[in-house]
Enzyme design. Structure first.
Site, PDB file in Angstrom:
ATOM      1  N   LYS A 116      11.645  25.503 -10.743  1.00 33.00           N
ATOM      2  CA  LYS A 116      11.741  24.659 -11.943  1.00 33.00           C
ATOM      3  C   LYS A 116      13.226  24.477 -12.235  1.00 33.00           C
ATOM      4  O   LYS A 116      13.813  25.201 -13.054  1.00 33.00           O
ATOM      5  CB  LYS A 116      10.991  25.337 -13.098  1.00 33.00           C
ATOM      6  CG  LYS A 116      10.649  24.386 -14.221  1.00 33.00           C
ATOM      7  CD  LYS A 116       9.651  25.036 -15.162  1.00 33.00           C
ATOM      8  CE  LYS A 116       9.533  24.264 -16.459  1.00 33.00           C
ATOM      9  NZ  LYS A 116       8.996  22.923 -16.328  1.00 33.00           N
TER      10      LYS A 116
HETATM   11  C1  LIG Z   1       6.509  19.016 -12.857  1.00 39.93           C
HETATM   12  C2  LIG Z   1       5.634  19.979 -13.598  1.00 39.93           C
HETATM   13  N1  LIG Z   1       4.422  20.288 -13.110  1.00 39.93           N
HETATM   14  C3  LIG Z   1       3.603  21.137 -13.733  1.00 39.93           C
HETATM   15  C4  LIG Z   1       3.972  21.737 -14.932  1.00 39.93           C
HETATM   16  C5  LIG Z   1       3.038  22.698 -15.599  1.00 39.93           C
HETATM   17  O1  LIG Z   1       3.552  23.995 -15.505  1.00 39.93           O
HETATM   18  P1  LIG Z   1       3.205  25.100 -16.594  1.00 39.93           P
HETATM   19  O2  LIG Z   1       1.747  25.145 -16.708  1.00 39.93           O
HETATM   20  O3  LIG Z   1       3.766  26.349 -16.045  1.00 39.93           O
HETATM   21  O4  LIG Z   1       3.874  24.669 -17.858  1.00 39.93           O
HETATM   22  C6  LIG Z   1       5.217  21.451 -15.484  1.00 39.93           C
HETATM   23  C7  LIG Z   1       5.646  22.063 -16.731  1.00 39.93           C
HETATM   24  O5  LIG Z   1       6.370  23.004 -16.736  1.00 39.93           O
HETATM   25  C8  LIG Z   1       6.072  20.553 -14.803  1.00 39.93           C
HETATM   26  O6  LIG Z   1       7.267  20.256 -15.302  1.00 39.93           O
END
Ligand SMILES: Cc1ncc(COP(=O)(O)O)c(C=O)c1O
Length: 311
Positions: free
Chosen positions: A157
């Site tokens: 991330k």
């Molecule tokens: C590109 C992307 N995919 C999926 C998610 C979902 O991740 P999470 O459930 O850990 O927030 C996020 C959010 O953080 C994201 O930015």
């Protein structure tokens, strides 16, 4: 967005207005940072951070993948976050820890720049709207493809990687949709700009995998566990684009969006055009888990300690 009084920066609590960085911050030039989106909810046991340890683990993993040593331990980050929520007097909030390359030598080689950390919190409602959570949203497949594993690290991330999501988000908003869906490099379904995606067909749930470059969503993991605990069959597999149009139900998960049904894709109604039964079943338990009402998932809530009263 309701601002808080304090932000945690490199071990200190500073006033919101004073939380500033130098213009030569490396991350500002090249996107060299990693971050998390986390939420705390009001529960019967007090304010509690949802799946806190999982977010901290992913933050550290993302940092490691971009060669950054976080100058604090995981426990220090956890305690700083809980303390920040308490000091800001927040009951429910969004939490944004960022680990980034600070001001130092310019140029693309970042390893001589310091690694700085801040944690901000603010009050933030449902990202795709409360109505979206109830009635479902309209989504579209955008022209931008999800970044490939041969260019960046989709599982991390990382701040710079989000230009991909930003382009997709702008395209979908300008076209009049509430969210964009990105396909992967080979044209399979990947995810939303900030959410993972699930389809339901003939009672079976399916969601794309790391092969499609999805972020390993923490709410994706929670939804998978809840769905399986409810007895539904759930497949982690590649999902073809036309399965979006055949699906009986579609929903998305993410910290910001929570669990949001999709009622329309590319101007075609999903199923009946209303959130389906399986989506509702998973969403109800998911909401209970977020708010500490699901006994079975009680250890997903990291309760903010209440400071002892001063005598
Ligand atoms: C590109 C992307 N995919 C999926 C998610 C979902 O991740 P999470 O459930 O850990 O927030 C996020 C959010 O953080 C994201 O930015």
């Amino acid at each position: 967005m309701n601002q808080a009084d304090l932000i945690w920066m490199n071990g200190e609590f500073v006033a919101w207005e004073d939380a500033k960085v130098h213009v030569l911050t490396h991350a500002l030039h090249y996107g060299t940072g990693v971050f998390e989106g986390v939420r705390a909810y009001e529960t019967a046991r007090g304010s509690a951070v949802f799946r806190h340890q999982d977010h901290i683990d992913r933050l550290f993993k993302s940092a490691q993948m971009y060669y950054m040593d976080v100058p604090f331990s995981k426990e220090q980050i956890r305690e700083a976050t809980l303390d920040l929520i308490a000091r800001n007097g927040m009951k429910s909030c969004y939490i944004r820890p960022v680990v980034y390359r600070g001001a130092g030598p310019m140029g693309l080689y970042p390893l001589d720049c310091p690694v700085d950390v801040f944690i901000a919190v603010w009050e933030w409602g449902a990202y795709l709207g409360e109505e979206g959570k109830q009635k479902g949203i309209r989504a579209t497949v955008v022209s931008w493809r999800k970044i490939g594993q041969d260019a960046l690290i989709p599982i991390a991330k990382a701040n710079g990687q989000y230009l991909n999501s930003v382009l997709a988000k702008i395209e979908s908003e300008k076209a009049g949709y509430e969210e964009g869906i990105l396909l992967d490099q080979r044209g399979f379904v990947c995810e939303g700009t900030g959410e993972n995606l699930f389809i339901v067909k003939d009672g079976i749930i399916a969601t794309p995998t790391y092969l499609s470059g999805v972020l390993g969503g923490i709410n994706r993991a929670a939804a998978i566990q809840i769905a399986r605990d409810l007895g539904f069959e759930l497949q982690e597999r590649q999902v073809a684009r036309d399965e979006l149009y055949l699906a009986d139900e579609i929903f998305m998960t993410g910290t910001a969006a929570e669990l949001t049904p999709v009622r329309e894709v590319d101007d075609r109604p999903v199923g009946t055009g209303e959130p389906g039964e399986i989506t509702r079943a998973v969403q109800n338990v998911f909401e209970d888990a977020l708010h500490g009402r699901a006994e079975r998932y009680a250890d997903w809530n990291d309760v903010v300690p209440v400071p002892a009263p001063t005598p």
